[in-house]
Design an enzyme around this catalytic site. Structure first.
Site, PDB file in Angstrom:
ATOM      1  N   CYS A 275     -19.693  17.890 -42.028  1.00 28.01           N
ATOM      2  CA  CYS A 275     -19.554  19.061 -42.901  1.00 28.01           C
ATOM      3  C   CYS A 275     -20.922  19.613 -43.281  1.00 28.01           C
ATOM      4  O   CYS A 275     -21.130  20.831 -43.291  1.00 28.01           O
ATOM      5  CB  CYS A 275     -18.757  18.673 -44.146  1.00 28.01           C
ATOM      6  SG  CYS A 275     -18.352  20.067 -45.217  1.00 28.01           S
TER       7      CYS A 275
ATOM      8  N   CYS B 144     -12.569  14.603 -48.560  1.00 20.90           N
ATOM      9  CA  CYS B 144     -11.882  15.691 -49.270  1.00 20.90           C
ATOM     10  C   CYS B 144     -10.481  15.939 -48.731  1.00 20.90           C
ATOM     11  O   CYS B 144      -9.572  16.278 -49.496  1.00 20.90           O
ATOM     12  CB  CYS B 144     -12.723  16.963 -49.239  1.00 20.90           C
ATOM     13  SG  CYS B 144     -13.007  17.662 -47.600  1.00 20.90           S
TER      14      CYS B 144
END
Length: 367
Positions: free
Chosen positions: A101, A199
């Site tokens: 990410c 997440c």
């Protein structure tokens, strides 16, 4: 006035980072990336970058008089992060989605969006430090002053261009200091707890997530001992990681751990704890920070997982861009797919993705 785009997650760290940049006289704009919709989660759990987080971030931005944007990054996140996550597990390696990410979203996509908005810098709430080295003419990445919060391990992949246009205002303070600033400013998230999980896998059950996301059911197979003898049945090779002990369901008279996987045969090999130790790994996709590339062996300290204490090692350049890291002492359960990050003092030398663990390292250490 210099313009900065603040990556705001709705958490306390990025909110304080925004405040500190305003105090330094920057023209700040807040932004959040929309990574995915909650329907990709097996049970609809709440997670970071949720609507609640967006409202918290928007509230802080409004309090500081900043504009606030939400960027739709779902397509990029699905391909570069979730796709890589699933492909890695299905190929037998263990991914680090936070690093992916950072590499593709937070410091690439976000920086490109910042430039479209006319911002020279992006700002995040990471605990690490960036500085320019006059002698080498290169930007350096350093550990945070508060090493208990240091996040330099997940930032090793930043390029010189990204380092030159990233500001990390929390790198010289503690978490307690950041919370104190948030409380003094009356931020809605001043006491908000830190996010600990991946997440998009907030409950930690990555297999359930993968089956929900892909529609697949992973086939059961055989547990093998180190001699290749079948000793039990497993739920699917993707369900296990190197070094795992819990959840195996095997009664073998002594504790056993996952020591290897054969994804083509769908087998999982188990053995004693001592079978997990090795001194040498090969890594790919290396990013060097203080210099362009490694040409001679170098003494470093290294971490082969996020929470590992740095260990003395020597790093060697290999052919085809590969890097060999030889630890002074054997390390437990070094895992392909994870990152190995190298340091000299507080400076991040570089890092890459573990490609192979060389169990019989001593026989291959000739240069």
């Amino acid at each position: 006035m210099k313009k900065a785009l603040i990556a705001m997650s709705g958490g306390v760290d990025s909110s304080v980072a925004a405040f500190l940049m305003q105090q330094k006289g920057f023209d700040c704009t807040g932004a959040m990336m929309r990574m995915f919709d909650s329907d990709i989660l097996p049970c609809g759990e709440s997670t970071c970058c949720s609507l609640d987080d967006a409202e918290d971030a928007r509230s802080v931005a409004r309090k500081m008089g900043m504009q606030f944007h939400v960027f739709n990054a779902k397509e990029e996140f699905a391909d570069k992060v979730i796709g890589d996550f699933i492909r890695s597990y299905e190929s037998g390696t263990t991914p680090n989605p936070c690093i992916q990410c950072n590499r593709h979203l937070k410091f690439d996509y976000f920086l490109r969006r910042a430039r479209i908005l006319g911002c020279e810098y992006i700002v995040t709430g990471h605990y690490a430090r960036i500085g320019y080295d006059e002698a080498s003419g290169r930007w350096l990445l350093r550990k945070a002053l508060d090493e208990s919060k240091d996040q330099s391990y997940v930032l090793y992949c930043l390029s010189q261009d990204q380092l030159a246009h990233t500001l990390l205002p929390l790198g010289e303070m503690t978490k307690e200091q950041a919370r104190s600033i948030a409380e003094a400013q009356g931020f809605i998230n001043a006491k908000k707890r830190d996010s600990q999980d991946i997440c998009f896998v907030p409950d930690g059950d990555y297999v359930a997530f993968m089956e929900h996301y892909t529609g697949k059911q992973y086939a059961p197979g055989d547990f093998l001992d180190l001699s290749g003898k079948v000793v039990g049945k497993h739920r699917g090779a993707v369900c296990y990681t190197l070094g795992q002990r819990k959840g195996l369901g095997l009664a073998m008279g002594a504790p056993v751990y996952v020591c290897g996987k054969d994804m083509a045969a769908n087998t999982v090999t188990v053995g004693p704890n001592e079978a997990l130790f090795a001194t040498t790994l090969l890594a790919k996709d290396f990013n060097w920070i203080p210099f362009e590339t490694l040409t001679v062996p170098m003494t470093v300290t290294a971490r082969a997982r996020y929470n590992q204490k740095e260990q003395p090692a020597t790093v060697y350049p290999e052919e085809n861009g590969l890097v060999r890291v030889v630890f002074d002492q054997p390390q437990r359960a070094m895992t392909p797919g994870q990152a190995v990050v190298l340091y000299q003092g507080d400076i991040v030398v570089g890092g890459g993705t573990i490609e192979e663990i060389m169990q019989n390292a001593e026989s291959r250490m000739q240069n």
